[in-house]
Write an enzyme that holds these catalytic residues in place. Structure first.
Site, PDB file in Angstrom:
ATOM      1  N   HIS A  38      18.163  -7.264  -1.846  1.00  0.00           N
ATOM      2  CA  HIS A  38      16.939  -6.882  -1.148  1.00  0.00           C
ATOM      3  C   HIS A  38      17.268  -6.237   0.193  1.00  0.00           C
ATOM      4  O   HIS A  38      17.836  -6.868   1.080  1.00  0.00           O
ATOM      5  CB  HIS A  38      16.021  -8.091  -0.924  1.00  0.00           C
ATOM      6  CG  HIS A  38      14.737  -7.700  -0.251  1.00  0.00           C
ATOM      7  ND1 HIS A  38      13.651  -7.238  -0.957  1.00  0.00           N
ATOM      8  CD2 HIS A  38      14.390  -7.651   1.054  1.00  0.00           C
ATOM      9  CE1 HIS A  38      12.667  -6.937  -0.104  1.00  0.00           C
ATOM     10  NE2 HIS A  38      13.094  -7.184   1.127  1.00  0.00           N
TER      11      HIS A  38
ATOM     12  N   CYS B 190      12.625  -7.061  -6.406  1.00  0.00           N
ATOM     13  CA  CYS B 190      13.591  -8.156  -6.621  1.00  0.00           C
ATOM     14  C   CYS B 190      13.319  -8.826  -7.966  1.00  0.00           C
ATOM     15  O   CYS B 190      14.248  -9.159  -8.708  1.00  0.00           O
ATOM     16  CB  CYS B 190      13.489  -9.196  -5.508  1.00  0.00           C
ATOM     17  SG  CYS B 190      14.360  -8.765  -3.982  1.00  0.00           S
TER      18      CYS B 190
ATOM     19  N   CYS C 114       8.882 -10.145  -3.440  1.00  0.00           N
ATOM     20  CA  CYS C 114       9.183  -8.723  -3.642  1.00  0.00           C
ATOM     21  C   CYS C 114       9.175  -8.367  -5.129  1.00  0.00           C
ATOM     22  O   CYS C 114       9.943  -8.921  -5.920  1.00  0.00           O
ATOM     23  CB  CYS C 114      10.544  -8.413  -3.029  1.00  0.00           C
ATOM     24  SG  CYS C 114      11.116  -6.750  -3.404  1.00  0.00           S
TER      25      CYS C 114
ATOM     26  N   ASP D 298       9.202   4.477 -13.350  1.00  0.00           N
ATOM     27  CA  ASP D 298       8.078   4.249 -12.444  1.00  0.00           C
ATOM     28  C   ASP D 298       6.819   4.007 -13.278  1.00  0.00           C
ATOM     29  O   ASP D 298       6.558   4.695 -14.266  1.00  0.00           O
ATOM     30  CB  ASP D 298       7.884   5.463 -11.524  1.00  0.00           C
ATOM     31  CG  ASP D 298       6.981   5.138 -10.334  1.00  0.00           C
ATOM     32  OD1 ASP D 298       7.474   5.137  -9.198  1.00  0.00           O
ATOM     33  OD2 ASP D 298       5.777   4.871 -10.550  1.00  0.00           O
TER      34      ASP D 298
ATOM     35  N   GLY E   5       4.464   7.117   3.179  1.00  0.00           N
ATOM     36  CA  GLY E   5       3.770   6.541   2.030  1.00  0.00           C
ATOM     37  C   GLY E   5       4.539   5.446   1.329  1.00  0.00           C
ATOM     38  O   GLY E   5       4.258   5.144   0.164  1.00  0.00           O
TER      39      GLY E   5
ATOM     40  N   HIS F 250      14.141   1.931  -2.496  1.00  0.00           N
ATOM     41  CA  HIS F 250      14.165   2.576  -3.811  1.00  0.00           C
ATOM     42  C   HIS F 250      14.212   4.079  -3.612  1.00  0.00           C
ATOM     43  O   HIS F 250      13.591   4.625  -2.700  1.00  0.00           O
ATOM     44  CB  HIS F 250      12.949   2.185  -4.656  1.00  0.00           C
ATOM     45  CG  HIS F 250      11.635   2.390  -3.976  1.00  0.00           C
ATOM     46  ND1 HIS F 250      11.148   1.507  -3.027  1.00  0.00           N
ATOM     47  CD2 HIS F 250      10.718   3.384  -4.072  1.00  0.00           C
ATOM     48  CE1 HIS F 250       9.971   1.948  -2.594  1.00  0.00           C
ATOM     49  NE2 HIS F 250       9.689   3.088  -3.201  1.00  0.00           N
TER      50      HIS F 250
ATOM     51  N   ASN G 176      11.095   7.077   0.488  1.00  0.00           N
ATOM     52  CA  ASN G 176      10.063   7.062   1.521  1.00  0.00           C
ATOM     53  C   ASN G 176      10.331   5.908   2.476  1.00  0.00           C
ATOM     54  O   ASN G 176      10.652   4.797   2.032  1.00  0.00           O
ATOM     55  CB  ASN G 176       8.685   6.907   0.868  1.00  0.00           C
ATOM     56  CG  ASN G 176       8.323   8.101   0.009  1.00  0.00           C
ATOM     57  OD1 ASN G 176       8.543   9.245   0.403  1.00  0.00           O
ATOM     58  ND2 ASN G 176       7.778   7.853  -1.171  1.00  0.00           N
TER      59      ASN G 176
END
Ligand code: AMP
Ligand code: ZN
Length: 116
Positions: free
Chosen positions: A48, A9, A6, A32, A95, A102, A89
């Site tokens: 996680h 993570c 991930c 981002d 998407g 997050h 999302n």
């Protein structure tokens, strides 16, 4: 707890680079990599969790931390007055592309409603 496949993570653990703007024991906030607004941060739990669909009642305090951290960052970075968006999302139709929970914190411009 830690998923070795991930990317978020690994960001939380400092194993891959990111522009972290805030972190504590429960929450990490970072920029981002493909910003969609003048301010575009991602807020994640260190633990996680694949998405909102996997939350349980025990995650209540972590969620409060995510929300209060978002409001504090919007204030501290000076984009709270105009308003902002805090969104997550879930799954393919929305998407979701990274399967570690997050929230996008977006600010600094006007946002359309309904969203695309
Ligand atoms: P979502 O499509 O809601 O799952 O959002 C995933 C977000 O993660 C996208 O806005 C990506 O630009 C962002 N992203 C993916 N990899 C990274 C990274 N290594 N560092 C920062 N942001 C990332
Ligand atoms: Zn993860």
């Amino acid at each position: 707890m830690f998923d070795e496949n991930c990317v978020f993570c690994k960001i939380a653990a400092g194993q891959i680079p990111s522009k972290i703007v805030y972190q504590d024991d429960d929450v990490v906030a970072f920029e981002d990599i493909n910003p969609q607004a003048p301010h575009h941060l991602l807020l994640i739990p260190r633990r996680h969790v694949a998405s909102m669909a996997d939350l349980t009642a025990e995650d209540g305090p972590m969620l409060v931390s995510l929300f209060t951290t978002a409001t504090k960052l919007a204030r501290d970075l000076g984009f709270d007055k105009g308003g902002y968006r805090f969104v997550t999302n879930v799954g393919p139709d929305a998407g979701q592309s990274v399967f570690h929970l997050h929230f996008h914190l977006l600010g600094g411009r006007k946002f359309a409603w309904p969203p695309g």
